[in-house]
Design a protein around this motif. Sequence first.
Motif, PDB file in Angstrom:
ATOM      1  N   SER A 118     -48.162  -1.076 -38.310  1.00  0.00           N
ATOM      2  CA  SER A 118     -48.542  -2.242 -38.725  1.00  0.00           C
ATOM      3  C   SER A 118     -50.054  -1.921 -39.116  1.00  0.00           C
ATOM      4  O   SER A 118     -50.635  -1.002 -39.036  1.00  0.00           O
ATOM      5  CB  SER A 118     -48.744  -3.303 -37.367  1.00  0.00           C
ATOM      6  OG  SER A 118     -49.598  -2.433 -36.474  1.00  0.00           O
ATOM      7  N   LYS A 119     -50.711  -3.154 -39.707  1.00  0.00           N
ATOM      8  CA  LYS A 119     -51.894  -2.758 -40.397  1.00  0.00           C
ATOM      9  C   LYS A 119     -53.129  -2.553 -39.225  1.00  0.00           C
ATOM     10  O   LYS A 119     -53.932  -1.585 -39.370  1.00  0.00           O
ATOM     11  CB  LYS A 119     -52.547  -4.180 -41.161  1.00  0.00           C
ATOM     12  CG  LYS A 119     -53.623  -3.977 -42.015  1.00  0.00           C
ATOM     13  CD  LYS A 119     -53.815  -5.329 -42.724  1.00  0.00           C
ATOM     14  CE  LYS A 119     -52.770  -5.712 -44.014  1.00  0.00           C
ATOM     15  NZ  LYS A 119     -53.168  -4.779 -44.928  1.00  0.00           N
ATOM     16  N   ASP A 120     -52.871  -3.038 -38.011  1.00  0.00           N
ATOM     17  CA  ASP A 120     -53.749  -2.859 -37.177  1.00  0.00           C
ATOM     18  C   ASP A 120     -53.663  -1.612 -36.429  1.00  0.00           C
ATOM     19  O   ASP A 120     -54.582  -0.628 -36.228  1.00  0.00           O
ATOM     20  CB  ASP A 120     -53.533  -3.768 -36.039  1.00  0.00           C
ATOM     21  CG  ASP A 120     -54.284  -5.253 -36.094  1.00  0.00           C
ATOM     22  OD1 ASP A 120     -54.912  -5.404 -37.184  1.00  0.00           O
ATOM     23  OD2 ASP A 120     -53.864  -6.168 -35.587  1.00  0.00           O
ATOM     24  N   GLU A 121     -52.667  -0.975 -36.416  1.00  0.00           N
ATOM     25  CA  GLU A 121     -52.101   0.309 -35.886  1.00  0.00           C
ATOM     26  C   GLU A 121     -52.809   1.350 -36.760  1.00  0.00           C
ATOM     27  O   GLU A 121     -53.194   2.366 -36.234  1.00  0.00           O
ATOM     28  CB  GLU A 121     -50.793   0.424 -35.537  1.00  0.00           C
ATOM     29  CG  GLU A 121     -50.541   1.595 -34.869  1.00  0.00           C
ATOM     30  CD  GLU A 121     -48.666   1.701 -34.856  1.00  0.00           C
ATOM     31  OE1 GLU A 121     -48.419   2.825 -33.820  1.00  0.00           O
ATOM     32  OE2 GLU A 121     -47.792   1.147 -35.118  1.00  0.00           O
ATOM     33  N   ALA A 122     -52.415   1.132 -37.940  1.00  0.00           N
ATOM     34  CA  ALA A 122     -52.979   2.069 -39.035  1.00  0.00           C
ATOM     35  C   ALA A 122     -54.374   2.352 -39.091  1.00  0.00           C
ATOM     36  O   ALA A 122     -54.870   3.234 -39.164  1.00  0.00           O
ATOM     37  CB  ALA A 122     -52.272   1.816 -40.419  1.00  0.00           C
ATOM     38  N   ARG A 123     -54.985   1.114 -38.955  1.00  0.00           N
ATOM     39  CA  ARG A 123     -56.336   1.061 -39.245  1.00  0.00           C
ATOM     40  C   ARG A 123     -57.105   1.955 -37.779  1.00  0.00           C
ATOM     41  O   ARG A 123     -57.995   2.550 -38.029  1.00  0.00           O
ATOM     42  CB  ARG A 123     -57.056  -0.202 -39.026  1.00  0.00           C
ATOM     43  CG  ARG A 123     -58.363  -0.591 -39.363  1.00  0.00           C
ATOM     44  CD  ARG A 123     -58.779  -1.824 -39.403  1.00  0.00           C
ATOM     45  NE  ARG A 123     -60.253  -1.964 -39.113  1.00  0.00           N
ATOM     46  CZ  ARG A 123     -61.226  -1.851 -40.210  1.00  0.00           C
ATOM     47  NH1 ARG A 123     -60.904  -1.812 -41.261  1.00  0.00           N
ATOM     48  NH2 ARG A 123     -62.548  -1.980 -39.968  1.00  0.00           N
ATOM     49  N   GLU A 124     -56.668   1.576 -36.802  1.00  0.00           N
ATOM     50  CA  GLU A 124     -57.104   2.165 -35.473  1.00  0.00           C
ATOM     51  C   GLU A 124     -56.848   3.462 -35.515  1.00  0.00           C
ATOM     52  O   GLU A 124     -57.866   4.502 -35.235  1.00  0.00           O
ATOM     53  CB  GLU A 124     -56.138   1.905 -34.300  1.00  0.00           C
ATOM     54  CG  GLU A 124     -56.874   1.939 -32.777  1.00  0.00           C
ATOM     55  CD  GLU A 124     -56.080   1.543 -31.689  1.00  0.00           C
ATOM     56  OE1 GLU A 124     -56.120   2.148 -30.693  1.00  0.00           O
ATOM     57  OE2 GLU A 124     -55.254   0.805 -32.075  1.00  0.00           O
TER      58      GLU A 124
ATOM     59  N   ASP B 268     -49.978  12.014 -38.326  1.00  0.00           N
ATOM     60  CA  ASP B 268     -49.315  12.922 -37.086  1.00  0.00           C
ATOM     61  C   ASP B 268     -48.468  14.021 -37.531  1.00  0.00           C
ATOM     62  O   ASP B 268     -47.569  14.216 -37.275  1.00  0.00           O
ATOM     63  CB  ASP B 268     -48.464  11.949 -36.071  1.00  0.00           C
ATOM     64  CG  ASP B 268     -49.240  10.927 -35.254  1.00  0.00           C
ATOM     65  OD1 ASP B 268     -50.651  11.227 -35.262  1.00  0.00           O
ATOM     66  OD2 ASP B 268     -48.876   9.912 -35.242  1.00  0.00           O
ATOM     67  N   PRO B 269     -48.955  15.066 -38.594  1.00  0.00           N
ATOM     68  CA  PRO B 269     -48.468  16.076 -39.072  1.00  0.00           C
ATOM     69  C   PRO B 269     -47.846  17.113 -38.035  1.00  0.00           C
ATOM     70  O   PRO B 269     -48.598  17.411 -36.999  1.00  0.00           O
ATOM     71  CB  PRO B 269     -49.339  16.483 -40.170  1.00  0.00           C
ATOM     72  CG  PRO B 269     -50.626  16.198 -39.498  1.00  0.00           C
ATOM     73  CD  PRO B 269     -50.431  15.040 -38.813  1.00  0.00           C
ATOM     74  N   ILE B 270     -46.740  17.934 -38.219  1.00  0.00           N
ATOM     75  CA  ILE B 270     -46.291  19.031 -37.458  1.00  0.00           C
ATOM     76  C   ILE B 270     -47.026  20.196 -37.772  1.00  0.00           C
ATOM     77  O   ILE B 270     -47.143  21.154 -37.086  1.00  0.00           O
ATOM     78  CB  ILE B 270     -44.788  19.052 -37.317  1.00  0.00           C
ATOM     79  CG1 ILE B 270     -44.465  19.284 -38.784  1.00  0.00           C
ATOM     80  CG2 ILE B 270     -44.179  17.898 -36.577  1.00  0.00           C
ATOM     81  CD1 ILE B 270     -42.945  19.551 -38.993  1.00  0.00           C
ATOM     82  N   CYS B 271     -47.451  20.177 -39.016  1.00  0.00           N
ATOM     83  CA  CYS B 271     -48.300  21.397 -39.553  1.00  0.00           C
ATOM     84  C   CYS B 271     -49.107  20.936 -40.728  1.00  0.00           C
ATOM     85  O   CYS B 271     -48.943  19.851 -41.356  1.00  0.00           O
ATOM     86  CB  CYS B 271     -47.240  22.274 -39.928  1.00  0.00           C
ATOM     87  SG  CYS B 271     -46.115  21.947 -41.316  1.00  0.00           S
TER      88      CYS B 271
ATOM     89  N   LYS C   4     -59.806   6.480 -36.138  1.00  0.00           N
ATOM     90  CA  LYS C   4     -60.133   7.496 -34.849  1.00  0.00           C
ATOM     91  C   LYS C   4     -60.242   8.732 -35.552  1.00  0.00           C
ATOM     92  O   LYS C   4     -61.161   9.707 -35.370  1.00  0.00           O
ATOM     93  CB  LYS C   4     -58.801   7.570 -34.136  1.00  0.00           C
ATOM     94  CG  LYS C   4     -58.663   8.505 -32.982  1.00  0.00           C
ATOM     95  CD  LYS C   4     -57.770   8.570 -32.159  1.00  0.00           C
ATOM     96  CE  LYS C   4     -56.652   9.622 -32.521  1.00  0.00           C
ATOM     97  NZ  LYS C   4     -55.571   9.863 -31.696  1.00  0.00           N
ATOM     98  N   PHE C   5     -59.396   9.250 -36.664  1.00  0.00           N
ATOM     99  CA  PHE C   5     -59.709  10.519 -37.263  1.00  0.00           C
ATOM    100  C   PHE C   5     -60.978  10.321 -38.135  1.00  0.00           C
ATOM    101  O   PHE C   5     -61.353  11.421 -38.501  1.00  0.00           O
ATOM    102  CB  PHE C   5     -58.315  10.929 -37.946  1.00  0.00           C
ATOM    103  CG  PHE C   5     -57.270  11.429 -37.205  1.00  0.00           C
ATOM    104  CD1 PHE C   5     -57.408  12.347 -36.621  1.00  0.00           C
ATOM    105  CD2 PHE C   5     -56.073  10.277 -36.823  1.00  0.00           C
ATOM    106  CE1 PHE C   5     -56.194  12.967 -35.590  1.00  0.00           C
ATOM    107  CE2 PHE C   5     -55.135  10.878 -36.120  1.00  0.00           C
ATOM    108  CZ  PHE C   5     -55.207  12.123 -35.405  1.00  0.00           C
ATOM    109  N   LEU C   6     -61.102   9.179 -38.804  1.00  0.00           N
ATOM    110  CA  LEU C   6     -62.267   9.170 -39.647  1.00  0.00           C
ATOM    111  C   LEU C   6     -63.457   9.659 -38.718  1.00  0.00           C
ATOM    112  O   LEU C   6     -64.558  10.364 -39.021  1.00  0.00           O
ATOM    113  CB  LEU C   6     -62.522   7.867 -40.085  1.00  0.00           C
ATOM    114  CG  LEU C   6     -63.810   7.733 -41.207  1.00  0.00           C
ATOM    115  CD1 LEU C   6     -63.483   8.686 -42.594  1.00  0.00           C
ATOM    116  CD2 LEU C   6     -63.920   6.366 -41.777  1.00  0.00           C
TER     117      LEU C   6
ATOM    118  N   LEU D  80     -57.047   5.645 -45.644  1.00  0.00           N
ATOM    119  CA  LEU D  80     -56.692   6.053 -44.629  1.00  0.00           C
ATOM    120  C   LEU D  80     -55.435   5.581 -44.080  1.00  0.00           C
ATOM    121  O   LEU D  80     -54.469   6.024 -43.260  1.00  0.00           O
ATOM    122  CB  LEU D  80     -57.624   6.241 -43.672  1.00  0.00           C
ATOM    123  CG  LEU D  80     -58.671   7.134 -43.555  1.00  0.00           C
ATOM    124  CD1 LEU D  80     -60.016   6.643 -42.719  1.00  0.00           C
ATOM    125  CD2 LEU D  80     -58.295   8.767 -43.700  1.00  0.00           C
ATOM    126  N   THR D  81     -55.101   4.070 -44.461  1.00  0.00           N
ATOM    127  CA  THR D  81     -54.169   3.313 -43.971  1.00  0.00           C
ATOM    128  C   THR D  81     -52.797   3.379 -44.676  1.00  0.00           C
ATOM    129  O   THR D  81     -51.648   3.136 -44.223  1.00  0.00           O
ATOM    130  CB  THR D  81     -54.836   2.024 -43.511  1.00  0.00           C
ATOM    131  OG1 THR D  81     -55.259   1.500 -44.284  1.00  0.00           O
ATOM    132  CG2 THR D  81     -55.729   1.930 -42.295  1.00  0.00           C
TER     133      THR D  81
END
Length: 242
Positions: free
Chosen positions: A109-115, A154-157, A119-121, A98-99
């Motif tokens: 960042s690693k932390d931002e990507a993990r968060e 964060d896809p637009i479609c 969230k989506f998981l 996911l990251t």
Amino acid sequence: MIEIKNVSKWYGQFQVLTECTTQVQKGEVIVVCGPSGSGKSTLIKCVNALEPFQQGDIVVNGTSLSDRKTDLNKLRSHVGMVFQNFELFPHMTITQNLTIAQEKVLGRSKDEAREKGLKFLDRVGLMAQAEKYPGQLSGGQQQRVAIARALAMDPICMLFDEPTSALDPEMVNEVLDVMVELAKEGMTMMCVTHEMGFARSVAHRVIFMDHGRIVEDASKEDFFGKPRSDRAQQFLAKILHH
């Protein structure tokens, strides 16, 4: 959001797409269906330039794919794609799956990507599987992870290429339920699928393809109620009969 203009494509001498034209508005859900070999998957892969096309143009959110100056990798980073066979990295945990693209492509960042990834998981109902590997999950769970991975960018479609065709029948609904939720939230979606129940419940329009051409492009009410072409009528008679 997506404009497909007179797109034609060949593999050598064989023409797989012939003058395909359609458009997808922001927030619209379009189902693309048709018999095997009709060009459905090829068309959807052209939308994020996974397949090149030789004639016509595709414009995604104002960006032309045929313009040589277009950064196709940047475009792909904004267009979520969910494949038939999940395409998860088997040697990485679910969290790492996911990251990695968020970090490498979006520079998070690693932390931002993990968060963001977790969230989506959680949203696809799989938080408990975060530290497992893809091989420890069922097919339906792996496909839901693949959807979460796409959403974390964060896809637009979102593009779906037969997302349930590799699944056992019991697992199909758990993936479709996630897709239905996305549709309700207003995500712009193009879905290649044979799941006519999904098409009836959430699609705004249905595109029917045969031999590389768009034969029908109609509202779901018109497509299921009174398809114009004989070919679509035959297809529906077979697929709905069972």
